[in-house]
Design a protein around this motif. Structure first.
Motif, PDB file in Angstrom:
ATOM      1  N   UNK A  62       0.845  -1.199   0.000  1.00  0.00           N
ATOM      2  CA  UNK A  62       0.000   0.000   0.000  1.00  0.00           C
ATOM      3  C   UNK A  62       0.874   1.241   0.000  1.00  0.00           C
ATOM      4  N   UNK A 119       0.825   0.339   5.089  1.00  0.00           N
ATOM      5  CA  UNK A 119      -0.530   0.874   5.319  1.00  0.00           C
ATOM      6  C   UNK A 119      -0.490   2.343   5.729  1.00  0.00           C
ATOM      7  N   UNK A 123       0.715   8.273   5.006  1.00  0.00           N
ATOM      8  CA  UNK A 123       0.344   9.182   6.087  1.00  0.00           C
ATOM      9  C   UNK A 123       1.599   9.695   6.801  1.00  0.00           C
ATOM     10  N   UNK A 235      -6.035   6.974  -1.327  1.00  0.00           N
ATOM     11  CA  UNK A 235      -6.959   6.235  -2.183  1.00  0.00           C
ATOM     12  C   UNK A 235      -6.248   5.660  -3.408  1.00  0.00           C
ATOM     13  N   UNK A 238      -5.076   2.134  -2.684  1.00  0.00           N
ATOM     14  CA  UNK A 238      -6.133   1.122  -2.670  1.00  0.00           C
ATOM     15  C   UNK A 238      -6.643   0.847  -4.081  1.00  0.00           C
ATOM     16  N   UNK A 241      -4.352  -1.430  -5.979  1.00  0.00           N
ATOM     17  CA  UNK A 241      -4.482  -2.827  -5.573  1.00  0.00           C
ATOM     18  C   UNK A 241      -5.691  -3.457  -6.257  1.00  0.00           C
ATOM     19  N   UNK A 278     -16.601   5.037  -1.431  1.00  0.00           N
ATOM     20  CA  UNK A 278     -16.032   4.015  -0.533  1.00  0.00           C
ATOM     21  C   UNK A 278     -16.766   2.682  -0.636  1.00  0.00           C
ATOM     22  N   UNK A 281     -15.608   0.827  -3.680  1.00  0.00           N
ATOM     23  CA  UNK A 281     -14.258   0.291  -3.467  1.00  0.00           C
ATOM     24  C   UNK A 281     -14.319  -0.940  -2.576  1.00  0.00           C
ATOM     25  N   UNK A 282     -15.140  -0.858  -1.515  1.00  0.00           N
ATOM     26  CA  UNK A 282     -15.282  -2.003  -0.621  1.00  0.00           C
ATOM     27  C   UNK A 282     -15.832  -3.213  -1.343  1.00  0.00           C
TER      28      UNK A 282
END
Lengths: 321, 288
Positions: A62, A119, A123, A235, A238, A241, A278, A281-282
């Motif tokens: 990530x 992850x 950040x 984002x 993610x 991926x 979201x 994406x989920x």
């Protein structure tokens, strides 16, 4: 390394024709089509570079947003002192350096440590950059003014895409690629036959990170104003991926199959239903796990095998009759 | 002194989240990356119970935690058990569970954004000063810490002094051997996963009394909890508590001495240190 086979030459020529075709989009397509094409080209390079490492190792990285942001920042900081092509290389080198640090710290250990570390990586870099800018420079953010327009960005991305595909292909034929396949199948076996697994993984992660950093650099002129939240947008990690796994990572061009539909879908979603992104994406993640564990290309390969078996059965039945 | 106490008070809530996650990962073998969303959901539910039905957040735990227990039990049985069954190796299960819980993460987050919006929430509960060693702290933080300690003690007694608790620890050590001594491993795994979810929800309820929360903050908490779990050693409850207090302390020290914007950096510095010096965790035994 042996010479490419005829089949590989055919694929190479086909790929070149597609690349040239896409390069002509700016002359025919509208502004909207052009910007969508740039997005697709961007995610193509990102996903192919991601799959280079995460495909054979099965380690979900990530870190994409962190490498991408570093590339963007390298351009923002150096634009007045260095020419743009040099900056793209510098961006790649910076991202590669970060990848090396992350890789050396985590890839000697089990895969979970790696996932956890990546992850929050974007950040982390975002916090450090923001802190450094507020305390040691005058403003949080950088202006990136260049003469580049959308078509120039597209052409640079296409050049990089060609480079990524060639690198991916070369690696898969090299000793490193062979080592990675063994590691992906069984790491203990790989260790026992004398492969320095940690070194191989770190090396591949560095190469993949460098490409992602270069994409960030090429995209920097598009932002015009670079600040930490937009440059280190998690984002991106993610989405990369999802797209790569939707397409499947068992073929070099596999990610492409996921990139095109998902980029268009996301474009429509952010335009019309931004609050539902979201959930989509989920659901995409869940679909990958429960419906398409090997991606679309994996599914196609399975179907192909199935059809062959059916033909065999039919042939046998015909002989018997 | 004030840094140490504030840090410990924060560490109390972190400890519950991390213990929840360590049960899910150490016993049920599921790397639950949606744990942070579970926490945020509990924050919202406690807030909702408090603002509409005027239910005290501490008592709210008695509603929120069992609800989360049931929800997590359902998630484990319907979504995750098929993955456990089809996984050929531990590594394959890890990849599948990471991707599946990413899916849950975004679905939960999306639903919360649609229900509560993207804004920041906080509410007024026991926002009065409370003196410890001559310095004032918010009473809600102190109460939350006390409640966290109570929950942690109850859990400790359960895990180390009861038969079922011992069974859970046995599964954590070796699922294969646990089966040989007539422990129902799938059921125990589901129970541990649900218990972990319940604990995290309790932490969320406590956190909401003093922390400003929003629908998309879950990932940061998941990450902190993961770092704590690794520091403490996977599946080790005492290690997780100690590591959580350490993280709380470092975070508070960094934010009050250097910059409040560097808390993630502080977490990572500790994480790097652990990876380089003791990758098996504070109390962990080396495999090699």
């Amino acid at each position: 390394m042996s010479l490419p086979t005829t089949r590989e030459w055919q694929i190479a020529v086909g790929g070149l024709i597609v690349l040239i075709g896409v390069a002509l989009v700016p002359f025919f397509g509208s502004g909207y089509v052009l910007s969508l094409t740039v997005n697709i080209a961007m995610y193509t390079v990102l996903c192919t570079a991601w799959a280079m490492f995460s495909g054979p190792t099965h380690y979900i990285s990530l870190a994409t947003a962190a490498f991408f942001g570093i590339g963007t920042y390298a351009v923002g900081l150096g634009l007045e002192t260095l020419p743009f092509p040099v900056l793209v290389l510098v961006a790649g080198a910076c991202a590669a350096a970060l990848a090396a640090v992350v890789g050396i710290a985590t890839l000697r250990l089990s895969g979970v440590y790696f996932v956890i570390f990546t992850l929050g990586l974007a950040e982390l870099v975002k916090q450090v950059v923001t802190w450094w800018q507020t305390n040691f420079t005058t403003s949080v953010g950088l202006y990136v003014f260049t003469d580049f327009r959308e078509q120039h960005i597209l052409w640079m991305l296409l050049g990089l895409a060609a480079l990524v595909f060639i690198t991916s292909w070369a690696i898969s034929r090299s000793k490193l690629g062979f080592a990675m396949r063994i590691i992906g199948n069984d790491e203990t076996v790989a260790k026992h036959v004398g492969i320095d697994t940690a070194r191989a993984k770190v090396l591949l992660f560095v190469i993949s990170g460098a490409f992602i950093g270069m994409v960030g650099a090429i995209l920097a002129p598009r932002f015009a104003y670079v600040e930490p939240p937009s440059a280190f947008n998690t984002m991106i990690s993610f989405q990369v991926v999802i797209m790569a796994l939707l397409g499947g990572t068992n073929r070099i061009w596999g990610p492409l199959v996921g990139v095109i539909p998902f980029t268009i879908l996301m474009d429509q979603m952010t335009a019309y239903f931004p609050n539902h992104t979201p959930i989509v994406i989920g659901l995409a993640f869940l679909a990958i796990v429960y419906v398409l564990p090997h991606g679309v290309t994996g599914l196609m390969a399975d179907l192909g095998k199935l059809r062959k078996r059916f033909k065999l059965v039919a042939a046998n039945a015909g002989e018997g009759a | 002194m004030s840094i140490i106490i504030t840090g410990l008070l924060l560490g109390g809530a972190y400890a519950l989240i991390a213990v929840g996650l360590t049960l899910q990962y150490g016993v049920a073998r599921i790397m639950n990356l949606a744990n942070g969303e579970n926490l945020v959901l509990a924050c919202f539910c406690t807030f909702w119970l408090f603002s509409t039905l005027a239910i005290n957040p501490i008592l709210g735990i008695l509603i929120v935690a069992p609800a989360a227990f049931a929800l997590n039990w359902a998630i484990y049985s319907y979504a995750l058990r098929p993955l456990v069954k089809r996984a050929r190796t531990r590594g394959a299960l890890e990849v599948d569970s990471i991707l599946a819980t990413f899916g849950l993460l975004f679905v939960f987050q999306g639903v919360m954004i649609l229900t509560f919006g993207g804004g920041y929430y906080s509410y007024n509960f026991l926002r009065v000063p409370f003196a410890i060693f001559g310095e004032n702290y918010a009473l809600n933080r102190v109460v939350a810490f006390g409640a966290a300690v109570a929950v942690a003690i109850a859990l400790y007694v359960f895990l180390y002094r009861t038969r079922y608790g011992t069974a859970i620890r046995a599964v954590a050590v070796s699922p294969e051997s646990a089966q040989l001594v007539a422990i129902n491993v799938p059921r125990t795994s589901a129970f541990a996963f649900a218990l972990g979810g319940g604990l995290t929800a309790a932490a969320g309820a406590l956190l909401s009394t003093f922390y400003t929360f929003d629908a998309s903050m879950g990932v940061i908490f998941t990450m902190k909890a993961l770092i704590i779990v690794i520091m403490g050693g996977v599946g080790d409850v005492r290690g997780a508590v100690l590591a959580a207090l350490l993280i709380g302390l470092t975070e508070t020290a960094v934010s009050s001495l250097i910059d409040p914007g560097l808390t993630v950096a502080a977490n990572y510095a500790l994480f790097m240190l652990v990876l380089l010096v003791r990758p098996q965790g504070i109390f962990g035994r080396s495999n090699a």
